[in-house]
Design a protein around this motif. Structure first.
Motif, PDB file in Angstrom:
ATOM      1  N   THR B  12     -11.090   3.376  10.612  1.00 25.14           N
ATOM      2  CA  THR B  12     -10.233   2.524   9.780  1.00 25.14           C
ATOM      3  C   THR B  12      -9.990   3.194   8.429  1.00 25.14           C
ATOM      4  O   THR B  12      -8.853   3.224   7.931  1.00 25.14           O
ATOM      5  CB  THR B  12     -10.874   1.131   9.575  1.00 25.14           C
ATOM      6  OG1 THR B  12     -11.177   0.595  10.855  1.00 25.14           O
ATOM      7  CG2 THR B  12      -9.941   0.193   8.837  1.00 25.14           C
ATOM      8  N   ILE B  13     -11.050   3.774   7.859  1.00 21.80           N
ATOM      9  CA  ILE B  13     -10.869   4.495   6.593  1.00 21.80           C
ATOM     10  C   ILE B  13      -9.925   5.678   6.797  1.00 21.80           C
ATOM     11  O   ILE B  13      -9.048   5.935   5.968  1.00 21.80           O
ATOM     12  CB  ILE B  13     -12.243   4.952   6.036  1.00 21.80           C
ATOM     13  CG1 ILE B  13     -13.027   3.727   5.577  1.00 21.80           C
ATOM     14  CG2 ILE B  13     -12.054   5.951   4.894  1.00 21.80           C
ATOM     15  CD1 ILE B  13     -14.412   4.035   5.069  1.00 21.80           C
ATOM     16  N   SER B  14     -10.061   6.377   7.929  1.00 21.88           N
ATOM     17  CA  SER B  14      -9.160   7.505   8.212  1.00 21.88           C
ATOM     18  C   SER B  14      -7.705   7.044   8.268  1.00 21.88           C
ATOM     19  O   SER B  14      -6.801   7.725   7.776  1.00 21.88           O
ATOM     20  CB  SER B  14      -9.526   8.164   9.545  1.00 21.88           C
ATOM     21  OG  SER B  14     -10.864   8.592   9.534  1.00 21.88           O
ATOM     22  N   PHE B  15      -7.509   5.885   8.850  1.00 25.40           N
ATOM     23  CA  PHE B  15      -6.148   5.345   8.959  1.00 25.40           C
ATOM     24  C   PHE B  15      -5.589   4.968   7.580  1.00 25.40           C
ATOM     25  O   PHE B  15      -4.457   5.329   7.233  1.00 25.40           O
ATOM     26  CB  PHE B  15      -6.152   4.125   9.896  1.00 25.40           C
ATOM     27  CG  PHE B  15      -4.863   3.357   9.878  1.00 25.40           C
ATOM     28  CD1 PHE B  15      -3.661   3.961  10.221  1.00 25.40           C
ATOM     29  CD2 PHE B  15      -4.846   2.019   9.486  1.00 25.40           C
ATOM     30  CE1 PHE B  15      -2.474   3.251  10.192  1.00 25.40           C
ATOM     31  CE2 PHE B  15      -3.661   1.305   9.452  1.00 25.40           C
ATOM     32  CZ  PHE B  15      -2.472   1.924   9.804  1.00 25.40           C
ATOM     33  N   ILE B  16      -6.405   4.270   6.768  1.00 21.51           N
ATOM     34  CA  ILE B  16      -5.951   3.927   5.408  1.00 21.51           C
ATOM     35  C   ILE B  16      -5.626   5.205   4.630  1.00 21.51           C
ATOM     36  O   ILE B  16      -4.635   5.284   3.904  1.00 21.51           O
ATOM     37  CB  ILE B  16      -7.021   3.091   4.668  1.00 21.51           C
ATOM     38  CG1 ILE B  16      -7.291   1.779   5.429  1.00 21.51           C
ATOM     39  CG2 ILE B  16      -6.582   2.779   3.232  1.00 21.51           C
ATOM     40  CD1 ILE B  16      -8.490   1.001   4.918  1.00 21.51           C
ATOM     41  N   ALA B  17      -6.462   6.236   4.838  1.00 24.99           N
ATOM     42  CA  ALA B  17      -6.261   7.513   4.152  1.00 24.99           C
ATOM     43  C   ALA B  17      -4.921   8.131   4.553  1.00 24.99           C
ATOM     44  O   ALA B  17      -4.208   8.693   3.715  1.00 24.99           O
ATOM     45  CB  ALA B  17      -7.407   8.458   4.486  1.00 24.99           C
ATOM     46  N   GLU B  18      -4.588   8.004   5.824  1.00 22.61           N
ATOM     47  CA  GLU B  18      -3.308   8.510   6.318  1.00 22.61           C
ATOM     48  C   GLU B  18      -2.146   7.813   5.603  1.00 22.61           C
ATOM     49  O   GLU B  18      -1.185   8.441   5.179  1.00 22.61           O
ATOM     50  CB  GLU B  18      -3.214   8.212   7.814  1.00 22.61           C
ATOM     51  CG  GLU B  18      -2.940   9.388   8.685  1.00 22.61           C
ATOM     52  CD  GLU B  18      -2.944   8.970  10.153  1.00 22.61           C
ATOM     53  OE1 GLU B  18      -3.171   7.781  10.470  1.00 22.61           O
ATOM     54  OE2 GLU B  18      -2.717   9.852  10.978  1.00 22.61           O
TER      55      GLU B  18
END
Lengths: 230, 123
Positions: B12-18
């Protein structure tokens, strides 16, 4: 052969994992830092692809899925840094000032030597992140349209050198303070150096492992000052 | 189950980062935004370390394998690499030495000053 493999989504991933294990096995048997599993795996894979006349795209058709985990793993690097929280609180000035100095030294020396070698913009940009951990360094190279394999090879050479030279350099430069040793090793040679720092001592290992992430982030912040110089 | 929860947080953090990379016009990779988000989460204790550490340690253990595919791509640029070999070796060696010396010497000077100050306080 190529036709069949091009359809395969597991061929590239399977040989990547297989040859990485071979690399780990060789390193374990020889206990030689130059026998870096990543470098061994890459050499063997290229050899196999050339011998069997398989092109890179066919290989990458499956191998690219391994790279999918790069962002999650970079996110995960926060965990080892958080574990060193006590050390950061104890020596905040030493940590941030010395690592910032190290990052400026890395970028400055790469700039000057790239000028001397007459490197073009793309090669220069690819070398700039070569002192930091690959996960963050690759991201920098991609952002500035550099050539990722040059970055990774530079980072690997740097890491192996730091690992092999760490103890000699400490003696030679008369760096005796454990905190300073760890910071120097981690900032100059990221994770590969850190494995040596962990052998030297607990404080050295902790400082070196926090330097990996701190140096990476400071490099991301400072690198825009340097990218357009060449 | 534990792994699923931990991976959910990391992804989820990776997605927000994207999304941040997409929305923020700075030359910063999604992975770095993600790293900073996770650091903030951990330091503010919004994300307790026990909720992510097993999955994070596993990913870090297999990390070097993730660099294999892009390194293999040098086979598509052998000529360019041949020209780069000497500069690459020289630049790596010299800058590793200089970074080591600069970081170590500065850190040692700071630590010594700190030590002297402490000794002074005691007096």
């Amino acid at each position: 052969m190529n036709e069949m493999l091009r359809e395969s989504i597991f061929f590239g991933a399977a040989i990547s994992l297989l040859f990485y294990q071979v690399g780990m096995y060789i390193q374990k048997k020889t206990k030689f830092s130059l026998a870096n599993p990543l470098l061994i795996a890459v050499i063997l894979i290229i050899g196999v692809l050339l011998v069997l006349d398989i092109d890179y795209d066919t290989y990458n058709n499956g191998a690219k899925y391994i790279q999918y985990f790069l962002t999650p793993v970079t996110v995960s690097l926060a965990v080892p840094l958080y574990r060193q929280l006590n050390y950061i609180k104890k020596y905040p000035v030493a940590v941030f000032v010395s690592i910032t100095m190290g990052v400026f030294m890395a970028l400055g020396s790469i700039y000057i030597m790239s000028l001397l070698f007459g490197l073009g913009h793309q090669d220069y940009v690819s070398l700039l992140p070569k002192s930091i951990t690959t996960a963050i360094g690759m991201g920098i190279t991609e952002q500035y349209d550099g050539i990722v394999p040059i970055t990774i090879i530079g980072i690997s050479i740097t890491g192996v050198m730091g690992n092999v030279m760490a103890e000699i350099l400490c003696k030679w430069l008369r760096i005796t303070e454990p905190v300073a040793k760890g910071l120097a090793i981690g900032t100059s040679s990221h994770a590969l150096g850190t494995s040596k720092a962990l052998e030297i001592g607990e404080v050295e290992g902790a400082m070196s492992s926090l330097s990996i992430v701190v140096a990476g982030i400071i490099t991301v912040i400072i690198v825009p000052l340097f990218v357009n110089l060449i | 189950m534990k792994f699923i929860k931990q991976m959910t947080i990391i992804f989820t953090i990776s997605f927000i980062a994207e999304l941040m990379e997409f929305l923020i016009p700075l030359p910063i990779a999604a992975s770095v935004y993600g790293l900073i988000l996770m650091l903030i989460g951990l330091f503010t204790k919004i994300i307790p370390i026990e909720k992510v550490e097993n999955a994070a340690d596993f990913l870090i253990e297999i990390m070097p394998i993730m660099f294999v595919p892009s390194t293999v791509s040098i086979m598509t640029r052998f000529d360019q690499m041949k020209q780069m070999l000497v500069p690459l070796l020289v630049i790596s060696a010299v800058s590793t030495f200089l970074v080591f010396a600069a970081t170590g010497k500065v850190a040692q000077a700071i630590m010594k000053r700190k030590g002297a100050k402490k000794a002074g306080d005691r007096r």
